[in-house]
Design an enzyme around this catalytic site. Sequence first.
Site, short mmCIF file in Angstrom:
data_model
loop_
_atom_site.label_atom_id
_atom_site.label_comp_id
_atom_site.label_asym_id
_atom_site.label_seq_id
_atom_site.Cartn_x
_atom_site.Cartn_y
_atom_site.Cartn_z
N LYS A 114 0.74 -1.23 0.14
CA LYS A 114 0.40 0.43 0.07
C LYS A 114 0.73 1.19 0.13
CE LYS A 114 -4.84 0.57 0.15
NZ LYS A 114 -5.28 -0.20 0.25
N1 GLU Z 1 -7.27 -0.58 -3.29
C1 GLU Z 1 -7.60 -1.30 -3.09
C2 GLU Z 1 -7.62 -2.21 -2.45
O1 GLU Z 1 -7.54 -1.77 -1.01
C3 GLU Z 1 -7.56 -1.57 -4.57
C4 GLU Z 1 -5.56 -2.54 -5.15
C5 GLU Z 1 -5.42 -2.94 -5.99
O2 GLU Z 1 -6.22 -2.91 -7.26
O3 GLU Z 1 -4.42 -3.18 -6.46
O4 GLU Z 1 -8.33 -3.38 -2.50
#
Ligand code: GLU
Length: 458
Positions: free
Chosen positions: A144
């Site tokens: 993240k």
């Molecule tokens: N931000 C999204 C999540 O928390 C998607 C992450 C992604 O598609 O890599 O799952």
Amino acid sequence: MADEVTTDFGREAETETTAQRERGRRDADTETDPEGGEVEDGNEFYRIHQTQLARTMEHVDLENHVELILSEPKNEIIVNFPVQMDDGDYRLFTGYRIQHNNIMGPYKGGIRYHHDVTLGEIKALASVMTYKCALLEIPFGGAKGGIRMVTDDHSGDELESITRRFTHDLGTNIGPEYDIPAPDMGTNGQTMVWMMDTYMNMHNQLSKNARRRIVTGKTIASGGSRGREKATGQGVVYCIQEWADERGVRLDGCEYILQGFGNVGSHTARILSRLGAVLVGVQDHTGSIMNRDGIYPRKLNEHVENNGGIAGYPEAESIDGDEFWGLDCDICIPAALELQVDEDVASSLDCDLVIEAANGPTTLEAEPVLADRDIEVIPDVVANAGGVVVSYFEWVQNKRSESWQLQEVDSRLHFMMKRAFHEMRAFAREHDVDNRTAAFAVALDRLNDVYTERGVFP
Ligand code: GLU
């Protein structure tokens, strides 16, 4: 949360300037930990996540070294970078990219732009991604990233410069087979296209196009997948359908409340309304509204696009926050920030299901209250996994130079959501544990198997 959800709730107007908010609190991000050490601000969510994992460990036969490895992210990248604002001044931003684990495949996860972003929060969210990907059986690890900033205070040009400079400074810490960012709260397809373009232009021109998959969640025109934008909401609805089938509930006529009307919330609502479910209350950072006859998600979406929030929507009554959470309904969908459903909210909810479209919306203290009141929880790791699943499809399409039809994307997503949902439910039944413990346990089992087979080198 899932990705692209709305901003903060019920927060009082801040009096600091944007620059103070973005710069000034960096040093003040610590507080005293009850155990005596220092913890970071944002650690409340990290603490909750670690406690939930610790609870899960009692139900899985995890090797000690695996527990140890997963207890901390593999890499924590922090970059401080200057960006020139429209008025000619420079401002310093702090960007994070936390790579939690990559035993299953490249690091994967969103990039969040929000004024409450902290290292602790991003660490927890990165870890959640590891379990989400393992549970859904997609060949990715967890990561993240984020920048602490007030997106509304920046022009499009400034956001572009911030994004490009952040991407530049991350350098080879990201890569199409190494770490693949995606949208999250405060970012979208355009943000991803800026990241992709910057990354492509920074590396070997001859293989430039092979690098499109450096990010997912791009716009369709620039190599994104059909169905990615609505994917998280679509996945939430697939989970609700499985829950309804299991409980013998008819979605037609079912009533629900929704917190957050960003990408995830609005798509969830639009898809649910096609199934006949009735939206009776909505809350976002501008207020709370209700209409017992139903709120049309499409009309509300138009209003939000024109006004920046739900406040003032003419076809509903404005209510206060407490009334919103206490509305009589079948399903409550938090699709915003972490820690929204606390003990008080949990005791006032009048529904049968809380489905976590956001990441981490339920506090530890709220969980026993919900359980006592027989309110089922479908946890974030499965509920909002649709986004990363379709991100995986996008990555595969880019890799193969293919472009799948929406129907294909949706049916593959449906299959994977259903499988994960039922694996979670089967574990929960067999071990008599709640859904969250079960979801983490299934994921941990998979990670444990891989670590056991591969060993630790050197
Ligand atoms: N931000 C999204 C999540 O928390 C998607 C992450 C992604 O598609 O890599 O799952």
